[in-house]
Design a protein around this motif. Sequence first.
Motif, short mmCIF file in Angstrom:
data_model
loop_
_atom_site.label_atom_id
_atom_site.label_comp_id
_atom_site.label_asym_id
_atom_site.label_seq_id
_atom_site.Cartn_x
_atom_site.Cartn_y
_atom_site.Cartn_z
N GLU A 147 0.83 -1.21 0.00
CA GLU A 147 0.00 0.00 0.00
C GLU A 147 0.86 1.25 0.00
O GLU A 147 0.58 2.20 -0.73
N LYS A 148 1.93 1.26 0.81
CA LYS A 148 2.82 2.42 0.86
C LYS A 148 3.52 2.63 -0.48
O LYS A 148 3.65 3.77 -0.95
N SER A 149 3.98 1.54 -1.11
CA SER A 149 4.67 1.69 -2.39
C SER A 149 3.71 2.17 -3.48
O SER A 149 4.08 3.00 -4.31
N GLN A 150 2.48 1.65 -3.47
CA GLN A 150 1.50 2.12 -4.46
C GLN A 150 1.18 3.59 -4.25
O GLN A 150 1.08 4.35 -5.21
N LEU A 151 1.03 4.01 -3.00
CA LEU A 151 0.77 5.42 -2.71
C LEU A 151 1.93 6.30 -3.15
O LEU A 151 1.74 7.36 -3.74
N THR A 164 3.84 9.82 -9.83
CA THR A 164 3.26 10.06 -11.16
C THR A 164 2.45 11.35 -11.16
O THR A 164 2.44 12.07 -12.16
N GLY A 165 1.80 11.68 -10.06
CA GLY A 165 1.06 12.95 -9.95
C GLY A 165 2.01 14.14 -10.00
O GLY A 165 1.71 15.15 -10.64
N ASP A 166 3.19 14.01 -9.36
CA ASP A 166 4.17 15.08 -9.37
C ASP A 166 4.73 15.27 -10.79
O ASP A 166 4.97 16.40 -11.22
N ARG A 167 4.94 14.16 -11.51
CA ARG A 167 5.45 14.26 -12.88
C ARG A 167 4.44 14.97 -13.78
O ARG A 167 4.81 15.79 -14.60
N LYS A 168 3.17 14.62 -13.62
CA LYS A 168 2.14 15.25 -14.43
C LYS A 168 2.06 16.73 -14.15
O LYS A 168 1.91 17.55 -15.06
N ASN A 169 2.18 17.11 -12.87
CA ASN A 169 2.13 18.52 -12.50
C ASN A 169 3.35 19.30 -13.01
O ASN A 169 3.25 20.46 -13.40
N SER A 170 4.54 18.64 -13.02
CA SER A 170 5.74 19.33 -13.46
C SER A 170 5.77 19.49 -14.99
O SER A 170 6.34 20.45 -15.50
N THR A 171 5.17 18.54 -15.71
CA THR A 171 5.14 18.65 -17.19
C THR A 171 4.05 19.60 -17.67
O THR A 171 4.12 20.11 -18.77
#
Length: 197
Positions: A179-183, A189-196
Motif C-alpha cells: 500500500e505504501k509503495s502504491q501510494l 506520477t502525480g508530481d510528474r504530471k504537475n511538473s510537465t
Amino acid sequence: MGVSRVKNQIDYLLISGQWRSSILDTRVQRGADTNSDHYLVRTNIKLRLQSHRNKKKVKPKIDVDRVKDEETKRKFCKSVRSKLEENRTEIEDIEEIWEQQRSAYTNAAGEVLGSRKGKSKPWITDNTWKLIDERKDIKIRTDSTCSERVKNRMKEDYREKCSEVKRSVREDKRRWMTEKSQLSQQQRTGDRKNSTA
C-alpha cells in the motif's frame, strides 16, 4: 646456581559477581618500578548505573482512531450521555461541573474506545493484536498451571499461536508495504504530471 626462569602469576583482580559484566579490560603493567615481586594491575570498568525514574503510573492513551467507525462513535456518544445523566446534580461550583464532565468523557472513552496499542509498528492490524493478546493469555495460563501434562499441551498451543501471530504479522507488513509503495508511485506520477503541465 642460575637465575630461575619460572614465573608465577600472583596478581589478580577480585570483583563481585554482580559487577563482572562491567569489566572491560584488565592488564598487568610490568614497567612500574616497585620494590616487590608483584606487578601493577590496571582495569577499565564501565559502570552502568540505573537512572532514577519517576514511579508515577503513566495514563494509558485512548485509541481515538476508533471514533472513525460509526458504530463505535454511536456507542461512545451513548455512553457519555448516560454517564452525564448519572452525575447530573444542581452544582454551582464550576470546578465540580468540570470534574463531572471530564470524568464522564474519560470513563466512557476507557470503556468504549479502550487504550491505544503501541504504534511503533503501524502495519499491525487489530486482528493481529487480538492474536497477540490470545497468545499472551495462553502464556499466562501455561505459567500458572501445575500439572506437567496440561503444561506440555498448553506449550504446544502456545507454539502454534506463536506461528500464527508471526504469519499474521508478515502478511500485515507485506500488505502495508505494498500500500505504501502504491501510494508513493501514485504521488510520484502525480508530481510528474504537475511538473510537465
